[in-house]
Design a protein around this motif. Structure first.
Motif, PDB file in Angstrom:
ATOM      1  N   ASP A  71       0.855  -1.191   0.000  1.00 28.28           N
ATOM      2  CA  ASP A  71       0.000   0.000   0.000  1.00 28.28           C
ATOM      3  C   ASP A  71       0.889   1.237   0.000  1.00 28.28           C
ATOM      4  OD1 ASP A  71      -1.731   2.057   0.608  1.00 28.28           O
ATOM      5  OD2 ASP A  71      -2.856   0.942   2.118  1.00 28.28           O
ATOM      6  N   ASP A  72       0.702   2.125  -0.991  1.00 25.91           N
ATOM      7  CA  ASP A  72       1.566   3.319  -1.074  1.00 25.91           C
ATOM      8  C   ASP A  72       1.053   4.460  -0.192  1.00 25.91           C
ATOM      9  OD1 ASP A  72      -0.624   4.250  -2.455  1.00 25.91           O
ATOM     10  OD2 ASP A  72       0.398   4.455  -4.383  1.00 25.91           O
ATOM     11  N   GLY A  73      -0.051   4.217   0.538  1.00 23.68           N
ATOM     12  CA  GLY A  73      -0.555   5.213   1.487  1.00 23.68           C
ATOM     13  C   GLY A  73      -1.345   6.338   0.846  1.00 23.68           C
ATOM     14  N   LYS A  74      -1.461   6.340  -0.491  1.00 23.03           N
ATOM     15  CA  LYS A  74      -2.237   7.392  -1.167  1.00 23.03           C
ATOM     16  C   LYS A  74      -3.636   6.834  -1.428  1.00 23.03           C
ATOM     17  CE  LYS A  74       2.002   8.997  -3.297  1.00 23.03           C
ATOM     18  NZ  LYS A  74       2.890   8.709  -4.426  1.00 23.03           N
ATOM     19  N   HIS A  75      -4.606   7.311  -0.664  1.00 18.53           N
ATOM     20  CA  HIS A  75      -5.923   6.660  -0.696  1.00 18.53           C
ATOM     21  C   HIS A  75      -7.030   7.487  -1.346  1.00 18.53           C
ATOM     22  CE1 HIS A  75      -4.470   3.871   2.767  1.00 18.53           C
ATOM     23  NE2 HIS A  75      -4.005   3.510   1.597  1.00 18.53           N
ATOM     24  N   HIS A  76      -6.679   8.597  -1.957  1.00 20.30           N
ATOM     25  CA  HIS A  76      -7.717   9.403  -2.608  1.00 20.30           C
ATOM     26  C   HIS A  76      -7.359   9.669  -4.059  1.00 20.30           C
ATOM     27  CE1 HIS A  76      -9.741   9.875   1.213  1.00 20.30           C
ATOM     28  NE2 HIS A  76      -8.565  10.114   1.744  1.00 20.30           N
ATOM     29  N   LYS A  77      -7.003   8.597  -4.783  1.00 18.59           N
ATOM     30  CA  LYS A  77      -6.567   8.768  -6.169  1.00 18.59           C
ATOM     31  C   LYS A  77      -7.765   8.955  -7.084  1.00 18.59           C
ATOM     32  CE  LYS A  77      -2.455   5.904  -5.603  1.00 18.59           C
ATOM     33  NZ  LYS A  77      -1.752   4.672  -5.948  1.00 18.59           N
ATOM     34  N   SER A  78      -7.560   9.744  -8.135  1.00 21.42           N
ATOM     35  CA  SER A  78      -8.588   9.864  -9.168  1.00 21.42           C
ATOM     36  C   SER A  78      -8.575   8.555  -9.967  1.00 21.42           C
ATOM     37  CB  SER A  78      -8.257  11.038 -10.092  1.00 21.42           C
ATOM     38  OG  SER A  78      -7.069  10.739 -10.817  1.00 21.42           O
ATOM     39  N   TYR A  79      -9.577   8.378 -10.817  1.00 19.13           N
ATOM     40  CA  TYR A  79      -9.642   7.158 -11.636  1.00 19.13           C
ATOM     41  C   TYR A  79      -8.406   7.049 -12.527  1.00 19.13           C
ATOM     42  CZ  TYR A  79     -11.065   3.848 -15.139  1.00 19.13           C
ATOM     43  OH  TYR A  79     -11.092   2.773 -15.990  1.00 19.13           O
ATOM     44  N   SER A  80      -7.998   8.167 -13.111  1.00 17.51           N
ATOM     45  CA  SER A  80      -6.821   8.180 -13.978  1.00 17.51           C
ATOM     46  C   SER A  80      -5.553   7.813 -13.195  1.00 17.51           C
ATOM     47  CB  SER A  80      -6.708   9.564 -14.628  1.00 17.51           C
ATOM     48  OG  SER A  80      -5.444   9.716 -15.186  1.00 17.51           O
ATOM     49  N   GLU A  81      -5.443   8.305 -11.956  1.00 12.41           N
ATOM     50  CA  GLU A  81      -4.280   7.957 -11.118  1.00 12.41           C
ATOM     51  C   GLU A  81      -4.299   6.472 -10.748  1.00 12.41           C
ATOM     52  OE1 GLU A  81      -3.349  12.148  -8.793  1.00 12.41           O
ATOM     53  OE2 GLU A  81      -5.029  10.915  -8.103  1.00 12.41           O
ATOM     54  N   LEU A  82      -5.487   5.932 -10.505  1.00 12.46           N
ATOM     55  CA  LEU A  82      -5.582   4.498 -10.184  1.00 12.46           C
ATOM     56  C   LEU A  82      -5.086   3.655 -11.354  1.00 12.46           C
ATOM     57  CD1 LEU A  82      -9.054   4.274  -8.394  1.00 12.46           C
ATOM     58  CD2 LEU A  82      -6.829   3.763  -7.377  1.00 12.46           C
ATOM     59  N   LEU A  83      -5.426   4.066 -12.569  1.00 10.19           N
ATOM     60  CA  LEU A  83      -4.988   3.317 -13.747  1.00 10.19           C
ATOM     61  C   LEU A  83      -3.495   3.497 -14.017  1.00 10.19           C
ATOM     62  CD1 LEU A  83      -7.803   3.930 -16.389  1.00 10.19           C
ATOM     63  CD2 LEU A  83      -7.356   1.828 -15.139  1.00 10.19           C
ATOM     64  N   ASN A  84      -3.029   4.737 -13.856  1.00  7.83           N
ATOM     65  CA  ASN A  84      -1.667   5.050 -14.311  1.00  7.83           C
ATOM     66  C   ASN A  84      -0.595   4.967 -13.231  1.00  7.83           C
ATOM     67  OD1 ASN A  84      -2.172   5.625 -17.165  1.00  7.83           O
ATOM     68  ND2 ASN A  84      -3.496   7.226 -16.336  1.00  7.83           N
ATOM     69  N   THR A  85      -0.968   5.176 -11.961  1.00 12.65           N
ATOM     70  CA  THR A  85       0.023   5.056 -10.878  1.00 12.65           C
ATOM     71  C   THR A  85      -0.575   4.273  -9.707  1.00 12.65           C
ATOM     72  OG1 THR A  85      -0.668   7.226 -10.028  1.00 12.65           O
ATOM     73  CG2 THR A  85       1.290   7.196 -11.431  1.00 12.65           C
ATOM     74  N   PRO A  86      -0.988   3.030  -9.972  1.00 16.07           N
ATOM     75  CA  PRO A  86      -1.612   2.259  -8.881  1.00 16.07           C
ATOM     76  C   PRO A  86      -0.565   1.644  -7.954  1.00 16.07           C
ATOM     77  CG  PRO A  86      -1.505   0.919 -10.853  1.00 16.07           C
ATOM     78  CD  PRO A  86      -0.900   2.250 -11.216  1.00 16.07           C
ATOM     79  N   SER A  87      -1.000   1.263  -6.762  1.00 11.56           N
ATOM     80  CA  SER A  87      -0.184   0.418  -5.883  1.00 11.56           C
ATOM     81  C   SER A  87      -0.765  -0.989  -5.996  1.00 11.56           C
ATOM     82  CB  SER A  87      -0.290   0.911  -4.442  1.00 11.56           C
ATOM     83  OG  SER A  87      -1.627   0.755  -3.998  1.00 11.56           O
ATOM     84  N   LEU A  88      -0.096  -1.930  -5.373  1.00 12.77           N
ATOM     85  CA  LEU A  88      -0.618  -3.301  -5.375  1.00 12.77           C
ATOM     86  C   LEU A  88      -1.968  -3.360  -4.650  1.00 12.77           C
ATOM     87  CD1 LEU A  88      -0.075  -6.185  -6.254  1.00 12.77           C
ATOM     88  CD2 LEU A  88       1.432  -6.462  -4.287  1.00 12.77           C
TER      89      LEU A  88
END
Ligand SMILES: [Zn+2]
Length: 268
Positions: A71-88
């Motif tokens: 978990d990278d600790g970033k929990h409020h990602k936009s949909y685009s961030e989830l696709l492009n810079t996701p954590s496991l």
């Protein structure tokens, strides 16, 4: 006086050992808290037992001893961030529903489409040459189709595809959907993105494109923020057979890709 000294000494000894016990209990609780295995990590461990052996302090432990952050600790990602810079952990965020869809997928619900690329590269290979070392040719649906396809042996994917292919082969009424396989192994990016396609890993099959629907064909765009109208022509029996063997279906995504099946047992 002598009696008082002995009592004081025993009392201090008792207090000291009690404190030690309390401290030890707290330390143990702390250790349990930091090492309690999150349920999504348990799913990964069960799905990929050849690779993942444990978990410690927010890292999954690989069989070769290396660690990967969960978990990278970033929990409020936009949909685009989830696709492009996701954590496991983001990869496990959207829950995949097995069986028949009751309603078409809601806006940006793409369970399985959020992928932490290093996780797949670690198992299947991080270059075309590395992936190719583990590919074998199998005969897809020997009775109805007989097409040669390349798939990986890692995680027993080749065996699983042979099993589901044998099952599909007993359904002549499905021939038009499973004939002329659209693609298996292909080291490439997902169209319109910088993200590696799972076709790169030999874990993925596109069935007949002529019987399929793809969001980019419908909206005639590659913009992932677009509003898309859902379409599907693939019969449920095909989806059930793939899911039974550990494959998710791209028809369960808002960004639907109804020809697409990929090996993702952690979501099933
Ligand atoms: Zn595909």
């Amino acid at each position: 006086m002598h009696y008082f000294r002995i009592s004081l000494f025993l009392c201090m000894l008792w207090a000291g050992s009690s404190l030690q016990i309390v401290c030890a209990q707290n330390a143990a609780k702390q250790a349990i808290r930091s090492d309690a295995i999150p349920s999504d990590v348990k799913k990964l461990m069960q799905a990929y037992p050849d690779f993942i052996t444990g978990y410690h302090s927010n890292f999954i432990i690989w069989k070769d001893g290396s660690k990967m952050i969960f978990d990278d600790g970033k929990h409020h990602k936009s949909y685009s961030e989830l696709l492009n810079t996701p954590s496991l952990s983001d990869q496990m965020l959207q829950k995949y529903e097995k069986g028949k869809l009751s309603v078409s997928p809601g806006k940006n619900l793409d369970p399985g489409r959020i992928r932490y690329e290093p996780f797949f590269c670690k198992m299947y290979g991080s270059s075309q040459n590395e992936v190719r070392k583990h590919l074998v040719e199998i005969t897809w649906c020997p009775k109805l189709v007989g097409q040669k396809i390349l798939v990986t042996t890692i995680n027993g994917v080749d065996k699983k595809i042979k099993e589901l292919s044998a099952e599909l082969d007993t359904h002549p009424e499905l021939k038009e959907y499973i004939t002329n396989i659209g693609g298996t192994f292909n080291w490439r990016k997902i169209s319109g993105t910088g993200r590696q396609s799972t076709h790169s890993f030999g874990t993925t099959i596109d069935i007949n494109t002529k019987c399929s629907n793809y969001w980019q064909w419908e909206c005639k765009c590659t913009n992932e923020e677009a509003n898309i109208v859902y379409k599907n022509r693939i019969p449920q029996v095909i989806i059930d057979i793939f899911e039974k063997h550990g494959f998710i279906w791209g028809g369960k995504w808002y960004h639907f890709d109804t020809m697409h099946f990929e090996y993702r047992p952690e979501l099933l």
